[in-house]
Design an enzyme around this catalytic site. Structure first.
Site, mmCIF file in Angstrom:
data_model
loop_
_atom_site.group_PDB
_atom_site.id
_atom_site.type_symbol
_atom_site.label_atom_id
_atom_site.label_comp_id
_atom_site.label_asym_id
_atom_site.label_seq_id
_atom_site.Cartn_x
_atom_site.Cartn_y
_atom_site.Cartn_z
ATOM 1 C CG PHE A 128 -23.004 127.122 71.093
ATOM 2 C CD1 PHE A 128 -21.990 126.215 71.346
ATOM 3 C CD2 PHE A 128 -23.184 128.177 71.986
ATOM 4 C CE1 PHE A 128 -21.150 126.357 72.452
ATOM 5 C CE2 PHE A 128 -22.349 128.323 73.099
ATOM 6 C CZ PHE A 128 -21.327 127.407 73.330
ATOM 7 C CG ASP A 215 -30.173 129.454 72.895
ATOM 8 O OD1 ASP A 215 -30.009 130.679 73.123
ATOM 9 O OD2 ASP A 215 -29.272 128.610 73.068
ATOM 10 C CE LYS A 244 -23.013 134.838 73.474
ATOM 11 N NZ LYS A 244 -23.495 133.515 73.133
HETATM 12 C C1 LIG Z 1 -23.433 132.237 73.846
HETATM 13 C C2 LIG Z 1 -24.568 131.304 73.682
HETATM 14 C C3 LIG Z 1 -24.920 130.385 74.683
HETATM 15 C C4 LIG Z 1 -24.100 130.204 75.946
HETATM 16 O O1 LIG Z 1 -24.071 131.339 76.745
HETATM 17 P P1 LIG Z 1 -22.996 131.445 77.938
HETATM 18 O O2 LIG Z 1 -23.342 132.731 78.615
HETATM 19 O O3 LIG Z 1 -21.637 131.433 77.322
HETATM 20 O O4 LIG Z 1 -23.201 130.270 78.816
HETATM 21 C C5 LIG Z 1 -26.030 129.596 74.474
HETATM 22 N N1 LIG Z 1 -26.769 129.702 73.359
HETATM 23 C C6 LIG Z 1 -26.455 130.554 72.370
HETATM 24 C C7 LIG Z 1 -27.325 130.633 71.154
HETATM 25 C C8 LIG Z 1 -25.346 131.377 72.493
HETATM 26 O O5 LIG Z 1 -25.019 132.209 71.496
#
Ligand SMILES: *Cc1c(COP(=O)(O)O)cnc(C)c1O
Length: 393
Positions: A128, A215, A244
């Site tokens: 994701f 990420d 986050k």
């Molecule tokens: C939450 C998340 C995203 C997206 O972040 P947003 O602030 O909602 O755009 C991308 N990568 C990972 C691994 C995430 O947990």
């Protein structure tokens, strides 16, 4: 009452009004234990005094100027982030998806500079990376992509935690310029790869002269028991995206780069109006300072071990519990069948949890959770899992 909010979320029937640490109170004054932290955002818990003080003080001085000018607090935050991460520099933005967009643009430009006309980024199944068009194209979940074709091109996908598949893709495609991967997959089901997975990816990226892009939006900022999850492996990526928990609820994202990756996005190639503004940066500085002052990252490792061990004991004779896994305070409890109803059952028991990938209960409690709250979390969760599996499986 009709809502005037676009229905992009299926919401639970509850509205929170205030919080303190790991507690939340709804608009009827009922108290809940938060074991999700707004999906890994409020690592310091709710209404943390250091964050509160920082944003109050900053808001009295200056909220926003523009990246057309110097921003002292942004410089300070970049310095702290690079010290703590081992990276060289930072691009600031406002969300995780934006941080990954910066990483994707950076990788493509890196490719073009090396004479690759049609650069591709290697990404993983069940990953994701966000909801913008490029990041949903990078995401390995058909539900996220459904209805949004044509997708952004230039992504090649392999299974997660499969080094041989990466080697094969690299042998097959000469246009791969980067590998984008989560150190632990969060949305994909709290998938923890083999201990040396990231080390092997680092070696392959060096051998092929391509960028290793992590990420760390969910795993970062102390969540897994180190400041960044790659620090468990003793390696450095070339690019790392954060968001986050960085602002504990104040929106901020960051794309960190190192070495050859650090000089690719130059003046005029990328930007953000709000990115790195004084308000968001002062919140993030307070977060980093508090993590250090209160030794919260080492505590996250201990608390995660404690919760996982206690859940293992409480659920040891439940045959429907397939696996309990964790790294720090990123915890997954996998059942042998879909269990999304558990979110509502937990809410009725005044506990906030999440279920990902249908069968995995995901816990992302705040790093400041205290021993009594840990006890309550384990007891409540074990109780609802036991009742649920007895009744339905
Ligand atoms: C939450 C998340 C995203 C997206 O972040 P947003 O602030 O909602 O755009 C991308 N990568 C990972 C691994 C995430 O947990």
């Amino acid at each position: 009452m009709t809502s005037h909010i676009m229905p992009t979320y299926g919401r639970l029937p509850i509205t929170f009004d205030r919080g303190e640490g790991a507690w939340l109170w709804d608009d009827r004054g009922q108290r809940y234990l938060d074991a999700l932290s707004g999906i890994a955002v409020c690592g310091l818990g709710h209404a943390h005094t250091a964050v509160h003080a920082a944003i109050c003080a900053q808001s009295k001085k200056l909220l926003h100027t523009s990246n057309l000018y110097g921003i002292a607090v942004q410089e300070q935050l970049a310095q702290r982030l690079t010290e703590k991460s081992g990276m060289d520099n930072v691009f600031f933005c406002n969300s995780g998806a934006e941080a990954n967009e910066a990483a994707i643009k950076l990788a493509r430009k890196f490719g073009h500079q090396s004479g690759i006309e049609n650069p591709a980024i290697l990404v993983m199944e069940k990953s994701f990376h966000g909801r913008t068009l490029a990041t949903l194209s990078a995401t390995g979940n058909p539900k996220v992509q459904q209805g949004f074709a044509p997708l952004v091109q230039g992504f090649i996908r392999v299974p997660y935690n499969d080094v041989a598949a990466i080697e094969q893709a690299l042998a097959q495609h000469s246009n791969i310029v980067a590998i984008l991967v989560e150190p632990i997959q969060g949305e994909g089901g709290v998938n923890i790869p083999a201990t040396d997975y990231l080390n092997q990816i680092r070696t392959l990226c060096d051998q092929h002269n391509i960028l290793m892009m992590l990420d760390e939006i969910q795993t970062g900022i102390g969540r897994t028991g180190t400041f960044l999850a790659y620090q468990h492996n003793g390696i450095l990526p070339d690019v790392c995206s954060l968001a986050k928990a960085l602002g504990n609820g104040v929106p901020i994202g960051a794309c960190l780069a190192r070495g050859k990756a650090a000089q690719i996005l130059t003046a005029g190639t990328h930007g953000s109006t709000f990115g790195g503004n004084p308000l968001a940066c002062s919140a993030a500085l307070a977060v980093l300072e508090t993590l250090d002052n209160d030794d919260l990252i080492a505590l996250a490792a201990q608390k995660g071990d404690l919760i996982s061990a206690a859940l293992t004991v409480a659920l040891h004779n439940n045959p429907h519990v397939v696996d309990i896994r964790h790294k720090g305070l990123m915890i997954g409890v996998e059942l042998d069948k879909p269990c999304s109803e558990l979110v509502t059952l937990a809410l009725q028991a005044h506990l906030l949890i999440n279920v990902t990938n249908e069968k995995t209960i995901r816990l992302l409690p705040p790093l400041i959770i205290d021993p009594q709250q840990i006890e309550q979390l384990v007891a409540t969760l074990a109780m609802i899992i036991t009742e649920y599996t007895a009744a339905t499986l």
